[in-house]
Design a protein around this motif. Structure first.
Motif, mmCIF file in Angstrom:
data_model
loop_
_atom_site.group_PDB
_atom_site.id
_atom_site.type_symbol
_atom_site.label_atom_id
_atom_site.label_comp_id
_atom_site.label_asym_id
_atom_site.label_seq_id
_atom_site.Cartn_x
_atom_site.Cartn_y
_atom_site.Cartn_z
ATOM 1 N N LEU A 139 0.990 -1.194 -0.045
ATOM 2 C CA LEU A 139 0.133 -0.131 -0.148
ATOM 3 C C LEU A 139 0.871 1.319 0.009
ATOM 4 O O LEU A 139 0.414 2.223 -0.797
ATOM 5 C CB LEU A 139 -0.870 -0.061 1.103
ATOM 6 N N GLU A 140 1.865 1.279 0.642
ATOM 7 C CA GLU A 140 2.773 2.436 0.719
ATOM 8 C C GLU A 140 3.724 2.485 -0.479
ATOM 9 O O GLU A 140 3.738 3.809 -0.930
ATOM 10 C CB GLU A 140 3.905 2.245 1.921
ATOM 11 N N ALA A 141 3.731 1.453 -1.176
ATOM 12 C CA ALA A 141 4.752 1.375 -2.454
ATOM 13 C C ALA A 141 3.675 2.010 -3.630
ATOM 14 O O ALA A 141 4.209 2.946 -4.399
ATOM 15 C CB ALA A 141 5.208 0.060 -3.029
ATOM 16 N N LEU A 142 2.606 1.772 -3.464
ATOM 17 C CA LEU A 142 1.702 2.521 -4.634
ATOM 18 C C LEU A 142 0.971 3.489 -4.041
ATOM 19 O O LEU A 142 0.158 4.188 -4.835
ATOM 20 C CB LEU A 142 0.575 1.383 -4.837
ATOM 21 N N ASP A 143 1.293 4.066 -2.921
ATOM 22 C CA ASP A 143 0.818 5.236 -2.373
ATOM 23 C C ASP A 143 -0.715 5.529 -2.108
ATOM 24 O O ASP A 143 -1.354 6.359 -2.474
ATOM 25 C CB ASP A 143 1.281 6.627 -3.159
#
Length: 297
Positions: free
Chosen positions: A134-138
């Motif tokens: 989720l963080e990687a894809l913002d």
């Protein structure tokens, strides 16, 4: 521009050898295809509609089985049994063009957790992978959002997050920027840049030659003559190949040719791939000319 992308490996992670495929009662879509994806590369797959791009992606990811030839993973032929396909899909993940083909859970976090849970990972490991994806894809703020309430661009990134949570070495995407507005495209490309910096190899099928020239290290172009691979600038500068594949000339290639024709861009100098590259090049040229003029005054 500096990059923290890991250096590429010469060894292919996944490879098609003399591969062919035809759908039932149809002509051959692909024939005699040799294609490999090496670690640490960004590869753009281009070709006209019906050229076989989606079929090629599905062969690489195990969604389709070669009618002839073979699929290799780390140099060993893939077995199309449960064990072989599970191993393939933990290393190679495919994101389809339509995110609604892949999103089915009630919330984003539940959807992203599906793959890791199916691997039988401990709950804590699943939570960690979901958070990282989720963080990687913002899209961390969308974790509890029902998937049916997402915008199209958010659904695209959620579908990619589901693949990223599997921590694949190779991420394959079919037209990931299709249907996105310019801002959505930039956010997606920024997410892909971050993924590459962590070591993920990316293969993207696209019709957008400007995107391919800007983003990719290498290109693979499907035309009636077959599949041709090589450095992206070299292939997208080949007029005969682009004509055969029914692709237009990239903006950057056209600008570079004009500059060289006018004697403004020396042979061997890097070509501008984006308007920002051209702005930087022109700014540097103006500065150099000003210094030379000042020195001769």
């Amino acid at each position: 521009m500096t990059s923290t992308t890991p250096p590429p490996s010469a060894l292919p992670v996944v490879e098609l050898v003399n591969a062919g495929f035809a759908y039932e009662d149809g002509p051959a879509v692909l024939s005699g295809v040799d294609f490999s994806v090496a670690e640490g590369r960004a590869v753009a797959l281009l070709g006209r509609n019906g050229s076989g791009k989606t079929t090629l992606l599905r062969l690489l990811s195990g969604g389709l089985r070669c009618g002839s030839g073979s699929l290799l993973l780390d140099g060993a032929e893939v077995a199309y049994d449960r064990k072989g396909l599970t191993r393939l899909r933990t290393i190679v993940q495919l994101v389809t063009q339509d995110p609604d083909d892949q999103l089915f859970a009630a919330s984003v976090a539940q959807d992203v957790s599906f793959g890791p849970m199916n691997l039988g990972l401990p709950e804590e490991e699943v939570r960690l992978r979901v958070a990282e994806a989720l963080e990687a894809l913002d899209i961390t703020a969308l974790a509890d959002r029902p998937t049916h309430l997402l915008s199209y661009g958010q659904r695209k990134r959620a579908a990619i997050a589901g693949a990223v949570a599997m921590r694949p070495r190779v991420l394959i995407m079919d037209e990931p920027t299709a249907g996105l507005d310019p801002h959505g495209q930039e956010r997606l490309l920024d997410a892909l840049r971050r993924l590459r910096e962590t070591g993920t190899t990316v293969l993207m099928a696209t019709h957008d030659v400007d995107l391919a020239l800007r983003w990719a290290d290498e290109a693979a172009v499907l035309s009636p003559a077959g599949l041709r691979t090589g450095p992206v600038a070299e292939l997208l500068g080949d007029d005969a190949l682009l004509d055969a594949a029914r692709l237009r000339r990239p903006w950057g290639t056209a600008v570079a040719r004009l500059l060289r024709t006018r004697g403004l861009l020396p042979a061997g100098a890097p070509e501008p791939r984006t308007p920002e590259d051209l702005d930087a090049w022109m700014g540097a040229r103006v500065e150099t000319e000003a210094k030379e003029s000042s020195a001769s005054a």
